[in-house]
Design an enzyme around this catalytic site. Structure first.
Site, PDB file in Angstrom:
ATOM      1  N   GLU A 192     -48.682  -4.181 -62.168  1.00  0.00           N
ATOM      2  CA  GLU A 192     -47.667  -4.622 -63.123  1.00  0.00           C
ATOM      3  C   GLU A 192     -47.819  -3.890 -64.449  1.00  0.00           C
ATOM      4  O   GLU A 192     -46.839  -3.664 -65.159  1.00  0.00           O
ATOM      5  CB  GLU A 192     -47.764  -6.139 -63.340  1.00  0.00           C
ATOM      6  N   HIS A 199     -63.445  -6.102 -40.490  1.00  0.00           N
ATOM      7  CA  HIS A 199     -62.829  -6.436 -39.205  1.00  0.00           C
ATOM      8  C   HIS A 199     -61.307  -6.403 -39.293  1.00  0.00           C
ATOM      9  O   HIS A 199     -60.629  -6.894 -38.379  1.00  0.00           O
ATOM     10  CB  HIS A 199     -63.303  -7.818 -38.749  1.00  0.00           C
ATOM     11  N   LYS A 225     -35.088 -11.307 -61.060  1.00  0.00           N
ATOM     12  CA  LYS A 225     -34.874 -12.683 -61.511  1.00  0.00           C
ATOM     13  C   LYS A 225     -33.405 -12.919 -61.841  1.00  0.00           C
ATOM     14  O   LYS A 225     -32.823 -13.954 -61.495  1.00  0.00           O
ATOM     15  CB  LYS A 225     -35.734 -12.972 -62.743  1.00  0.00           C
TER      16      LYS A 225
END
Length: 545
Positions: free
Chosen positions: A360, A391, A511
């Protein structure tokens, strides 16, 4: 625009034509003292860069590049409260949030340090009240459950810190359960509320603007849950809000408008970036988890790193060296993937936190002068607890085709005490895995005699650059140092790339568009302009409801 078109930048490009062909294993063969030459320490924390594809000449040229970019002056501007967040015309004063109370820093004619400590004292009063069982819900029961409602920096930082430092609870803080809610779709809060006692639950609403739709939607759900639970007692809404909500924001009026009384307010400031905010009153859940003294110890650790960053020459400055090594990998060796690999279960949320902090901050494609960049900026970050990651995606790290730089993070000591023999053994196993994986990723199977005779599918090419960050042990203080070091690393890289790391305009349009789509999802498309894909998806969704 190419910010590397300087004398040092040109020399680095030429240097990379040689070092780019080198294998890290060969660098160790040429210099048996690489660890001594490329490890750097401050009390409590050590950084090992010997498994990076660098030489002394590399670091010298990188430090010269930093001087060409006036990094020292940028650091002073950061600490002195200059408005280096140019797109929003304000300073970035996260370092002030952990400055000692006896310091002073005037910004626009006003001291910012005193109000910070006034709010810390206010927060301490609330923390002590809750820990003492003196904060009572509507029915007179002491509050023993805290739900932090926030998103982004108002969630990730406190959530990570509470997990990392959970072993440092006090007798009082151990009596309080803390939960975090951030999901907009209600999945977090709906499953949580089913398990909680409303008479003993306090909600902390954390939002700088107090307009964040994700946060306020969850807050409204919490308020309605409390009102339904209280229907037999007929408490009015104002009393419910007073007894069961604390607001943490930079906009007091909006907290009052929502219904939270001023007595339940904690404040921070517009210059506090969300991803840098856990040092402020946004850190209330951390203080509730480890006590106010533990929170102050965390601030002190961050301040120690601030002092080191500001006063230490680049050649032995941990955040600067970590940043410049990243610049070398990204812009000169072409490595744009970065794995964060903590070998400590307490740091399980650190990769997510650093994803936000770095991507960001530095995920930008325009310079401070609004020119398009002509070079890579922030890499793609991801990560996982080391033994789990072994893994999962280590196959790609070891034998995939993508070059990746890796940060290994662990602690030298853990499980102190005479009755922890088995746990100490597990810590040794954990350390051996951490050191083995970084060794193989950097050096490949050259560490195994006769490996050259293995079939190709069993070979390990290595040459993945690795840094190792080794804490003496994880405490609130060393944790504060670690996070502050990464913050400063991000800032240094932004200076080299000539970008603003303190804004995040890239998240704003989503947004806005999301709000505009709500009428269409509610069955009304009047005035809503939709592409065919979005229109088709909304129509499909509406036919299923």
């Amino acid at each position: 625009m190419n910010v590397f078109a300087t004398e040092a930048g040109t020399d680095l490009y030429e240097h990379a034509t040689v070092m780019g062909k080198a294998h890290i294993a060969s660098l160790f063969q040429q210099n048996a003292e690489r660890f001594e030459d490329f490890s750097f320490s401050v009390p409590g924390l050590m950084l090992d860069l010997s498994k990076q594809r660098i030489s002394s000449e590399t670091l010298n040229l990188l430090c010269e590049l930093a001087r060409e970019k006036h990094l020292k002056q940028w650091i002073e501007d950061l600490y002195n409260g200059e408005k280096i967040n140019t797109s929003e015309d304000r300073p970035a004063l996260h370092t002030a949030l952990r400055a000692p109370a006896d310091q002073r820093l005037n910004v626009d004619g006003e001291d910012v340090i005193a109000p910070i400590h006034e709010n810390l004292s206010r927060m301490e009063t609330l923390v002590n009240c809750i820990h003492a069982g003196q904060w009572l819900g509507c029915t007179g029961h002491p509050i023993d459950t805290i739900v932090n409602i926030g998103v982004g920096g108002s969630d990730l930082g406190p959530f990570m810190a509470c997990k990392a430092l959970s072993e440092f609870t006090t007798d009082s803080s151990r009596k309080v359960d803390i939960h975090f809610v951030s999901s907009m779709d209600g999945s977090h809060i709906s499953s949580l509320l089913d398990r909680l006692n409303p008479t003993r639950t306090l909600f902390v609403i954390s939002s700088k603007s107090f307009t964040t739709i994700d946060t306020l939607a969850n807050a409204e759900t919490a308020k309605e849950w409390l009102k339904r639970a209280d229907q037999h007692d007929q408490m009015n809404e104002a009393l419910i809000l007073k007894r069961h909500f604390i607001g943490v924001s930079a906009t007091p009026k909006r907290m009052v408008d929502w219904g939270i009384p001023e007595s339940n307010h904690l404040y921070f400031w517009e210059w506090t970036g969300g991803r840098y905010s856990m040092w402020s009153t946004i850190g209330l859940p951390i203080a509730l988890r480890i006590g106010m003294q533990g929170f102050r110890d965390m601030l002190a650790g961050a301040h120690a790193m601030d002092t080191h960053f500001r006063n230490t020459e680049f050649e032995s400055n941990l955040p600067v060296l970590l940043a410049l090594t990243g610049i070398w990998n990204i812009n000169f060796l072409g490595i744009t993937a970065h794995a964060i690999l903590p070998y400590d279960g307490r740091l399980s949320h650190l990769p997510s936190y650093l994803e936000q902090l770095e991507m960001e901050s530095n995920g930008k494609n325009t310079t401070r002068t609004n020119e398009m960049v002509g070079y890579n900026t922030c890499p793609v970050l991801w990560g996982e607890i080391g033994t789990n990651a072994q893994h999962a995606f280590y196959q790609l790290l070891h034998q995939g085709t993508i070059p990746v730089m890796c940060d290994f993070i662990t602690c030298s000591t853990r499980y102190e005490g005479p009755n922890n023999t088995e746990l100490k053994h597990q810590h040794q196993l954990n350390l051996s895995n951490c050191l083995a994986q970084s060794q193989i990723l950097a050096l490949g199977d050259t560490v195994i005699e006769g490996a050259e005779n293995s079939p190709p599918h069993k070979r390990y090419r290595g040459n993945q650059p690795c840094s190792t960050l080794l804490l003496d042990k994880l405490t609130p203080e060393t944790f504060g140092m670690l996070i502050a070091m990464y913050e400063h690393k991000v800032f240094v890289q932004s200076v080299i790339w000539n970008i603003n790391p303190f804004d995040q305009w890239g998240v704003e349009l989503g947004k806005t568009i999301a709000t505009g789509l709500l009428p269409a999802l509610n069955g009304s498309s009047d005035g809503v302009s939709l592409d065919s894909s979005t229109r088709g998806l909304i129509n499909h969704i509406n036919t299923k409801r």
